[in-house]
Design a protein around this motif. Structure first.
Motif, PDB file in Angstrom:
ATOM      1  N   GLY A  79       0.877  -1.292  -0.087  1.00  0.00           N
ATOM      2  CA  GLY A  79       0.167   0.028  -0.073  1.00  0.00           C
ATOM      3  C   GLY A  79       0.703   1.290   0.047  1.00  0.00           C
ATOM      4  N   ASN A  80       0.091   2.303   0.452  1.00  0.00           N
ATOM      5  CA  ASN A  80       0.879   3.603   0.775  1.00  0.00           C
ATOM      6  C   ASN A  80       0.512   4.267   1.930  1.00  0.00           C
ATOM      7  OD1 ASN A  80      -0.900   6.069  -0.113  1.00  0.00           O
ATOM      8  ND2 ASN A  80      -1.301   4.232  -1.693  1.00  0.00           N
ATOM      9  N   ILE A  81       1.443   5.155   2.328  1.00  0.00           N
ATOM     10  CA  ILE A  81       1.051   5.940   3.586  1.00  0.00           C
ATOM     11  C   ILE A  81       1.161   7.351   3.225  1.00  0.00           C
ATOM     12  CG2 ILE A  81       1.928   6.424   5.980  1.00  0.00           C
ATOM     13  CD1 ILE A  81       2.745   3.866   6.522  1.00  0.00           C
ATOM     14  N   GLU A  82       0.120   8.109   3.405  1.00  0.00           N
ATOM     15  CA  GLU A  82       0.032   9.504   2.971  1.00  0.00           C
ATOM     16  C   GLU A  82       0.783  10.254   4.095  1.00  0.00           C
ATOM     17  OE1 GLU A  82      -4.062  10.025   3.108  1.00  0.00           O
ATOM     18  OE2 GLU A  82      -4.381   8.737   1.107  1.00  0.00           O
ATOM     19  N   ASN A  83       1.008  10.119   5.302  1.00  0.00           N
ATOM     20  CA  ASN A  83       1.643  10.895   6.229  1.00  0.00           C
ATOM     21  C   ASN A  83       2.766  10.500   6.536  1.00  0.00           C
ATOM     22  OD1 ASN A  83       0.202   8.920   7.719  1.00  0.00           O
ATOM     23  ND2 ASN A  83       0.260   9.911   9.480  1.00  0.00           N
ATOM     24  N   ILE A  84       3.511  10.041   5.455  1.00  0.00           N
ATOM     25  CA  ILE A  84       4.869   9.423   5.583  1.00  0.00           C
ATOM     26  C   ILE A  84       6.046  10.531   6.233  1.00  0.00           C
ATOM     27  CG2 ILE A  84       5.501   9.884   3.137  1.00  0.00           C
ATOM     28  CD1 ILE A  84       7.015   7.136   3.457  1.00  0.00           C
ATOM     29  N   SER A  85       5.896  11.693   5.804  1.00  0.00           N
ATOM     30  CA  SER A  85       6.762  12.620   6.351  1.00  0.00           C
ATOM     31  C   SER A  85       6.795  12.872   7.811  1.00  0.00           C
ATOM     32  CB  SER A  85       6.634  13.982   5.453  1.00  0.00           C
ATOM     33  OG  SER A  85       7.063  13.700   4.317  1.00  0.00           O
ATOM     34  N   PRO A  86       5.388  13.362   8.244  1.00  0.00           N
ATOM     35  CA  PRO A  86       5.545  13.350   9.898  1.00  0.00           C
ATOM     36  C   PRO A  86       5.892  12.164  10.640  1.00  0.00           C
ATOM     37  CG  PRO A  86       3.317  13.643   8.842  1.00  0.00           C
ATOM     38  CD  PRO A  86       4.492  13.605   7.830  1.00  0.00           C
ATOM     39  N   LEU A  87       5.648  11.117  10.071  1.00  0.00           N
ATOM     40  CA  LEU A  87       5.912   9.800  10.659  1.00  0.00           C
ATOM     41  C   LEU A  87       7.381   9.517  10.800  1.00  0.00           C
ATOM     42  CD1 LEU A  87       3.144   7.400   9.547  1.00  0.00           C
ATOM     43  CD2 LEU A  87       3.260   8.083  11.681  1.00  0.00           C
ATOM     44  N   GLN A  89       9.701  11.919  11.068  1.00  0.00           N
ATOM     45  CA  GLN A  89      10.114  12.840  12.043  1.00  0.00           C
ATOM     46  C   GLN A  89       9.595  12.098  13.326  1.00  0.00           C
ATOM     47  OE1 GLN A  89       8.467  16.515  11.773  1.00  0.00           O
ATOM     48  NE2 GLN A  89       9.934  17.642  13.047  1.00  0.00           N
ATOM     49  N   GLN A  90       8.636  11.849  13.609  1.00  0.00           N
ATOM     50  CA  GLN A  90       8.063  11.218  14.895  1.00  0.00           C
ATOM     51  C   GLN A  90       8.915  10.146  15.404  1.00  0.00           C
ATOM     52  OE1 GLN A  90       3.743  10.109  14.976  1.00  0.00           O
ATOM     53  NE2 GLN A  90       4.040   8.683  16.609  1.00  0.00           N
ATOM     54  N   TYR A  91       9.469   9.039  14.332  1.00  0.00           N
ATOM     55  CA  TYR A  91      10.223   8.229  14.819  1.00  0.00           C
ATOM     56  C   TYR A  91      11.591   8.244  14.519  1.00  0.00           C
ATOM     57  CZ  TYR A  91       5.726   5.663  15.309  1.00  0.00           C
ATOM     58  OH  TYR A  91       4.572   5.459  15.925  1.00  0.00           O
ATOM     59  N   GLY A  92      11.951   9.372  14.211  1.00  0.00           N
ATOM     60  CA  GLY A  92      13.354   9.517  14.072  1.00  0.00           C
ATOM     61  C   GLY A  92      14.040   8.818  13.003  1.00  0.00           C
ATOM     62  N   LEU A  93      13.329   8.675  11.952  1.00  0.00           N
ATOM     63  CA  LEU A  93      13.960   8.071  10.756  1.00  0.00           C
ATOM     64  C   LEU A  93      14.782   9.068   9.642  1.00  0.00           C
ATOM     65  CD1 LEU A  93      11.157   5.520  10.291  1.00  0.00           C
ATOM     66  CD2 LEU A  93      13.420   5.200  11.149  1.00  0.00           C
ATOM     67  N   ASN A  94      15.492   8.737   8.808  1.00  0.00           N
ATOM     68  CA  ASN A  94      16.005   9.538   7.632  1.00  0.00           C
ATOM     69  C   ASN A  94      15.049   9.618   6.457  1.00  0.00           C
ATOM     70  OD1 ASN A  94      16.545   7.390   6.076  1.00  0.00           O
ATOM     71  ND2 ASN A  94      18.379   6.715   6.950  1.00  0.00           N
ATOM     72  N   ARG A 123      -3.873   3.730  14.036  1.00  0.00           N
ATOM     73  CA  ARG A 123      -4.407   4.552  13.686  1.00  0.00           C
ATOM     74  C   ARG A 123      -3.931   6.028  13.227  1.00  0.00           C
ATOM     75  NH1 ARG A 123      -7.662   4.410  17.671  1.00  0.00           N
ATOM     76  NH2 ARG A 123      -6.870   5.993  19.140  1.00  0.00           N
ATOM     77  N   ASP A 124      -2.643   6.160  13.598  1.00  0.00           N
ATOM     78  CA  ASP A 124      -1.902   7.123  13.101  1.00  0.00           C
ATOM     79  C   ASP A 124      -1.236   6.815  11.625  1.00  0.00           C
ATOM     80  OD1 ASP A 124      -2.052   8.685  15.326  1.00  0.00           O
ATOM     81  OD2 ASP A 124      -0.010   8.161  16.116  1.00  0.00           O
ATOM     82  N   LEU A 125      -1.445   5.793  11.022  1.00  0.00           N
ATOM     83  CA  LEU A 125      -1.265   5.439   9.757  1.00  0.00           C
ATOM     84  C   LEU A 125      -2.243   5.827   8.812  1.00  0.00           C
ATOM     85  CD1 LEU A 125       0.200   2.016  10.309  1.00  0.00           C
ATOM     86  CD2 LEU A 125       1.571   3.993  10.053  1.00  0.00           C
ATOM     87  N   HIS A 126      -1.976   7.020   7.746  1.00  0.00           N
ATOM     88  CA  HIS A 126      -3.164   7.228   7.179  1.00  0.00           C
ATOM     89  C   HIS A 126      -2.838   6.994   5.642  1.00  0.00           C
ATOM     90  CE1 HIS A 126      -3.638  11.020  10.006  1.00  0.00           C
ATOM     91  NE2 HIS A 126      -4.035   9.763  10.290  1.00  0.00           N
ATOM     92  N   GLY A 127      -3.804   6.169   4.941  1.00  0.00           N
ATOM     93  CA  GLY A 127      -3.687   5.657   3.620  1.00  0.00           C
ATOM     94  C   GLY A 127      -4.218   4.340   3.540  1.00  0.00           C
ATOM     95  N   LYS A 128      -3.623   3.874   2.331  1.00  0.00           N
ATOM     96  CA  LYS A 128      -4.284   2.450   2.143  1.00  0.00           C
ATOM     97  C   LYS A 128      -3.095   1.357   2.135  1.00  0.00           C
ATOM     98  CE  LYS A 128      -7.218   4.105  -1.726  1.00  0.00           C
ATOM     99  NZ  LYS A 128      -7.366   3.869  -3.106  1.00  0.00           N
ATOM    100  N   PHE A 129      -3.384   0.477   3.254  1.00  0.00           N
ATOM    101  CA  PHE A 129      -2.360  -0.385   3.526  1.00  0.00           C
ATOM    102  C   PHE A 129      -2.701  -1.797   4.206  1.00  0.00           C
ATOM    103  CE2 PHE A 129      -3.184   2.308   7.316  1.00  0.00           C
ATOM    104  CZ  PHE A 129      -3.112   1.118   8.245  1.00  0.00           C
ATOM    105  N   ALA A 130      -1.924  -2.716   4.114  1.00  0.00           N
ATOM    106  CA  ALA A 130      -2.058  -3.938   5.081  1.00  0.00           C
ATOM    107  C   ALA A 130      -0.653  -4.436   5.179  1.00  0.00           C
ATOM    108  CB  ALA A 130      -2.769  -5.044   4.168  1.00  0.00           C
ATOM    109  N   PHE A 131      -0.318  -4.803   6.417  1.00  0.00           N
ATOM    110  CA  PHE A 131       0.815  -5.342   6.637  1.00  0.00           C
ATOM    111  C   PHE A 131       1.152  -6.654   7.492  1.00  0.00           C
ATOM    112  CE2 PHE A 131       0.497  -2.025  10.073  1.00  0.00           C
ATOM    113  CZ  PHE A 131       0.882  -2.731  11.153  1.00  0.00           C
ATOM    114  N   ILE A 132       1.895  -7.551   7.511  1.00  0.00           N
ATOM    115  CA  ILE A 132       2.221  -8.431   8.297  1.00  0.00           C
ATOM    116  C   ILE A 132       3.677  -8.441   8.865  1.00  0.00           C
ATOM    117  CG2 ILE A 132       2.447 -10.980   8.378  1.00  0.00           C
ATOM    118  CD1 ILE A 132       0.828 -10.914   5.471  1.00  0.00           C
ATOM    119  N   LEU A 133       3.638  -8.568  10.210  1.00  0.00           N
ATOM    120  CA  LEU A 133       4.737  -8.271  10.908  1.00  0.00           C
ATOM    121  C   LEU A 133       5.212  -9.330  11.868  1.00  0.00           C
ATOM    122  CD1 LEU A 133       6.432  -5.034  12.477  1.00  0.00           C
ATOM    123  CD2 LEU A 133       6.102  -7.098  13.878  1.00  0.00           C
TER     124      LEU A 133
END
Length: 248
Positions: A79-87, A89-94, A123-133
């Motif tokens: 899928g894709n996450i629309e709010n990828i930039s603030p996330l 920053q939130q998690y301290g990623l490059n 809930r903070d993930l905005h977009g269309k997605f599915a994941f398995i971890l």
């Protein structure tokens, strides 16, 4: 994408199991069939926990599939996450971090006594997605899908009681027969808490039997029980990250 998890790490909801018996293949054969039918597919044996398989073949370019392994945490994302930039920053990623890396980092933050409950993290993930971890260090499964069913995503119970997840319905049917259903939108599934709604975290989930055109019960769909109410879960401090994971 495909994941097959043993009962020791992912307890399959009883409502997902259909009474009607249909011919299926074994877990190992299911993974092998998945990979042999897809060019460049990769399967990861998780030992006694199960297996994960991934392929980028015939993916929707707007909903790409991604796979990553970080610190013994395996994750497949579609899928894709629309709010990828603030996330990031939130998690301290490059700046080069993609969606699957964000999911792993969000899970690690949650696992290591992060400030948010699991439902808030998803809930903070905005977009269309599915994941398995799957976290092999703490033997935790964490699976989720968006609120609008933006990505086709299914789950089922195989004859041995393993839980199977995939974005391909035919793969699920091959391994689970009639014991399958769409994965509920706006929900997540974890080793310790099972299926929960992150859209309505204080509500229980209930199984609603599915019936096919021949009148046979085909497992169940799961919906929020509007009449139920759970007690709010506060943050709990424990001695280790592995034990803390029991709170989600």
């Amino acid at each position: 994408m495909l994941a097959v998890f043993e009962k020791t790490v992912a307890k399959c909801p009883e409502g997902l199991k259909a009474e009607a018996k249909t011919e299926t293949v074994s877990a190992g054969s299911l993974v092998n069939e998945f990979c042999s039918a897809r060019t460049g597919a990769v399967a990861v044996n998780l030992g006694a926990a199960g297996a994960i398989a991934f392929s980028s073949e015939k993916q929707n370019p707007l909903l790409p599939r991604l796979f990553a392994v970080v610190d013994d945490i395996f994750c497949v994302f579609e899928g894709n996450i629309e709010n990828i930039s603030p996330l990031k920053q939130q998690y301290g990623l490059n700046k080069t971090a993609n969606e699957v890396v964000i999911i792993i980092e969000a899970y690690k933050t949650l696992r290591d006594r992060g400030p948010y409950p699991a439902d808030q993290v998803v809930r903070d993930l905005h977009g269309k997605f599915a994941f398995i971890l799957y976290d092999s260090s703490s033997r935790v499964v964490f699976v989720a899908a968006d609120m609008e069913e933006g990505v086709p995503f299914f789950w089922g119970a195989d004859p041995e009681g393993r839980v199977v997840f995939s974005d391909d319905l035919e793969t699920i049917k091959t391994g689970c027969g009639k014991s399958c259903a769409p994965f509920p939108k706006g929900c997540f599934f974890t080793t310790f808490k099972g299926l929960q709604s992150y859209e309505h975290p204080l509500k229980e989930m209930k199984a609603v039997p599915r019936v096919d055109s021949q009148g046979q019960v085909c497992g169940s769909t799961f919906k929020v029980d509007e009449s139920s109410r759970k007690e709010p879960a506060g943050m709990h401090k424990v001695d280790s990250a592995a034990n803390w994971s029991g709170n989600y």
